[in-house]
Write an enzyme that holds these catalytic residues in place. Structure first.
Site, PDB file in Angstrom:
ATOM      1  N   ASP A 132      40.983 -27.075 -21.933  1.00 49.70           N
ATOM      2  CA  ASP A 132      41.789 -26.552 -20.616  1.00 49.70           C
ATOM      3  C   ASP A 132      43.223 -26.573 -20.853  1.00 49.70           C
ATOM      4  O   ASP A 132      43.688 -27.736 -21.212  1.00 49.70           O
ATOM      5  CB  ASP A 132      41.260 -27.451 -19.433  1.00 49.70           C
ATOM      6  CG  ASP A 132      41.290 -26.853 -17.966  1.00 49.70           C
ATOM      7  OD1 ASP A 132      41.119 -25.986 -17.597  1.00 49.70           O
ATOM      8  OD2 ASP A 132      42.112 -27.519 -17.478  1.00 49.70           O
ATOM      9  N   GLU A 186      42.870 -22.489 -23.183  1.00 46.76           N
ATOM     10  CA  GLU A 186      43.658 -21.613 -22.635  1.00 46.76           C
ATOM     11  C   GLU A 186      45.103 -21.919 -23.149  1.00 46.76           C
ATOM     12  O   GLU A 186      45.721 -22.663 -23.002  1.00 46.76           O
ATOM     13  CB  GLU A 186      43.392 -22.032 -21.273  1.00 46.76           C
ATOM     14  CG  GLU A 186      42.221 -21.680 -20.058  1.00 46.76           C
ATOM     15  CD  GLU A 186      42.372 -22.093 -18.850  1.00 46.76           C
ATOM     16  OE1 GLU A 186      42.139 -21.485 -18.047  1.00 46.76           O
ATOM     17  OE2 GLU A 186      42.884 -23.281 -18.575  1.00 46.76           O
TER      18      GLU A 186
END
Ligand code: CA
Length: 668
Positions: free
Chosen positions: A349, A378
């Site tokens: 993340d 990400e």
């Protein structure tokens, strides 16, 4: 991840203030000793039970021992002694299996609140106390022989992103252990109309890996009140190295949490499916009260010049992977999950909050454990960071990260329209101007002689050095589901037309170079009632209604065949930029929202000599000129069959129906 603030995507283009050393409140941490060993916090051996807490500036440290996971006083307090490298230690000669413990340190003359530490591998209710358990008793039968699927390259994977509750909690799932790890161990479950659900559904669809939303112990759901059926995505980490209690059948029993998560992994492995964990090391749920802060105040976070928490996560803080002990924590944590739980992949993340060096260590260390493990994340932050942009694990820096892939927001937004502007359309829904960005996606953001990156909507250069560095997708848990996005951006259309658009969108994703990724339920056209940030929405928004599998059987079958096409044809799964530049050739077309290209010369060892793909994103038919040859029709007018039952063609002038993909193959 998008739960605390409306995520503002910042990329390398964003300036990041580099704090002057004199003003940098974090500069002092550079002199702290680090300690990299797996004996941190708790070990049990024949000599007894040993506690070891890294806290270089603590004035005192102690261990509190408990008989239960909550609501009881400590039966004993053990004073710790400071040794080398900032580590405090104490041992007892007994093996304290079945007991619970917390640490407590004195900081600035005050005892801080108790913490289970940062290395609690087993915890009780709500993760407040760490547990001492014998891990050899948590292994399901056959665990020693348990292996995930062999994955030579990440591009061979088909990733299915799911949340435990979304997937199994709806009454139509036919699953007994709704919303639990065990849901994914139940065999032959069916919807009321007799369609396979659960693990059988995954096998039928043909995905190779499930990516489960956070399954470590997170903060938000009250594990002492499970009947209240709270929902959360879980991007609020509490104990990074223990399973979440609400997904177990008994959060109060630490061993049950561990065992049931292993049973889930084993059942998926037995079905030939790998397990990817969503990990969120970039921030914690709490600031001063987090386990990091209560263990070594200040050290694990970045700060602004005024000493306040910097906030690249948009959640109130950001961790400091650029400091050795934090970097080691991340590396050792993923290694632990890979070793103890046989995890096959990790999704980071807000990965760009971490530094490139840490991410490279993560990838390299995991490959040593199991070469099939892959890592993606990400490649952006949700706010600015004191970490200089050139050190961030950004999408734009992925060429410096061997063995790591990033999500392509380029292809995502180009296909369907902007992620946060609900009404905006994209290539597949008839908006011109996205052609070049879709092509950037098709070549997995690698350098290609026919792609003009200056016309890209998001990134303006070929940032990937290989297609193995790109995850292609058109939706995920964040933002509107594809179903809802299509409804909002195509007002006045029929569901049939929107399903066509979804098929075209996913056909582009699944035939592009890179690794395809699909959000759970999209294959049966699930929606979330228009809610774009459903991180704590009730089951009525998030649960997948399995009756849709019957209603949208045609849609499901299309996805199933699309996945089969990709898996049977290595041409869609090239592994080098050179191969793509050589074998993927775009055709000249006239008009907008039209892309035509070929995968030539048995690309990547494919049995097919040439594959022709034409995408018509117009809401009207378009005409292309197909070279004369003996072609087998693989996809046409919203239908697909890799076996060729759709017929043959000699090419020539061909009309491609509105909003559809046309795929042809020639064998010689
Ligand atoms: Ca929890």
């Amino acid at each position: 991840m998008q739960l605390c603030t409306a995520a503002m995507m910042l990329t390398a283009a964003t300036g990041s203030p580099i704090l002057a050393q004199a003003q940098n409140p974090d500069a002092r941490y550079a002199s702290w000793p680090s300690y990299d060993s797996t004996d941190l916090e708790l070990t049990v051996d024949s000599e007894g039970t040993h506690f070891a807490l890294w806290s270089p500036e603590a004035q005192q440290a102690r261990v509190l021992l408990y008989n239960t996971d909550r609501n009881t006083p400590a039966y004993k307090s053990l004073q710790m002694t400071k040794g080398d490298r900032g580590v405090w230690r104490v041992s007892v000669p007994q093996q304290l299996y079945g007991k619970f413990y917390t640490f407590q340190i004195m900081h600035n003359g005050k005892w801080l609140a108790e913490t289970p530490g940062i290395w609690a591998k087993a915890v009780g209710t709500n993760g407040m106390r760490a547990a001492i358990i014998d891990f050899s008793n948590t292994n399901p039968e056959g665990w020693a022989e348990d292996r995930g699927p062999h994955t030579k390259n990440i591009t061979d994977a088909v990733i299915y992103e799911m949340h435990h509750r979304d997937f199994s909690v709806h009454p139509t799932s036919g699953i007994v252990n709704k919303g639990k790890f065990l849901a994914l161990t139940e065999q032959d479950t069916k919807s009321p109309t007799g369609n396979p659900t659960g693990i059988e559904h995954l096998k039928q669809l043909g995905v190779t890996h499930v990516h489960i939303l956070p399954s470590y112990d997170y903060n938000s759901v009250d594990e002492s009140n499970l009947p209240s059926n709270q929902y959360n995505w879980g991007y609020d980490p509490f104990n990074y190295n223990a399973p979440e209690g609400s997904y177990s059948t008994n959060p109060a029993d630490p061993a049950t949490r561990v065992r049931e998560m292993k049973q889930m992994v084993q059942a998926l492995h037995n079905a030939g499916i790998g397990v990817v964990m969503d990990v969120v090391y970039n921030h914690t749920a709490n600031n001063d009260d987090s386990n990091f802060s209560l263990t070594a105040p200040g050290y694990f976070y970045r700060h602004r010049a005024d000493g306040s928490y910097s906030d690249a996560s948009g959640c109130g803080n950001e961790t400091a992977s650029d400091r050795r002990q934090m970097s080691d924590f991340i590396v050792n944590s993923v290694k632990y999950w890979a070793d103890e739980y046989h995890i096959d992949g990790f999704r980071f993340d807000l990965m760009a909050i971490h530094d490139i060096e840490t991410m490279n260590r993560v990838a390299a260390e995991l490959k040593k454990i199991n070469p099939s493990i892959f890592v993606y994340g990400e490649g952006w932050t949700a706010g600015d960071s004191p970490l200089p942009a050139e050190q961030r694990a950004l999408k734009e820096n992925v060429a410096k990260m061997d063995g790591i892939a990033v999500f392509s927001d380029d292809i995502r937004d180009a296909i369907k329209g902007h992620y946060s502007n609900a009404e905006d359309r994209g290539f597949a829904t008839g908006k011109p101007g996205n052609e070049e960005t879709v092509k950037i996606g098709i070549v997995a953001s690698t350098a290609h002689p026919q792609v003009d990156y200056s016309k890209g909507n998001n990134s303006k250069f070929a940032y990937a050095s290989a297609p193995t560095q790109i995850i292609n997708y058109v939706s995920c848990h964040d933002d509107l589901t594809l179903t809802d996005k299509l409804a909002k951006s195509m007002p006045g259309t029929s569901e049939d037309e929107r399903q066509r658009a979804a098929r075209l969108a996913q056909t582009i994703v699944f035939t592009s170079q890179g690794t395809p990724f699909i959000f759970a339920g999209e294959e049966i056209f699930r929606d979330k009632k228009g809610v774009h940030n459903s991180y704590k929405s009730p089951d009525s928004i998030n649960a997948i209604d399995w009756n849709l599998k019957h209603k949208n059987a045609v849609q499901f079958d299309y996805y199933r065949q699309l996945i089969r096409l990709r898996k049977e044809h290595p041409a869609f799964r090239m592994t080098t930029a050179d191969d793509i530049a050589k074998h993927l050739v775009f055709d000249k077309v006239s008009g907008s929202n039209l892309i035509s290209y070929s995968l030539k010369d048995n690309a990547n060892g494919d049995s097919w000599k040439e594959i022709k793909l034409v995408f018509n994103g117009n809401t009207e038919p378009a005409t292309v000129n197909i070279p004369k040859a003996d072609w087998t029709i693989i996809a046409f007018d919203g239908k697909i069959d890799p076996d060729g039952s759709l017929g043959t063609t000699r090419g020539g002038k061909t009309e491609i129906p509105a909003t559809s993909a046309y795929i042809l193959a020639r064998t010689k």
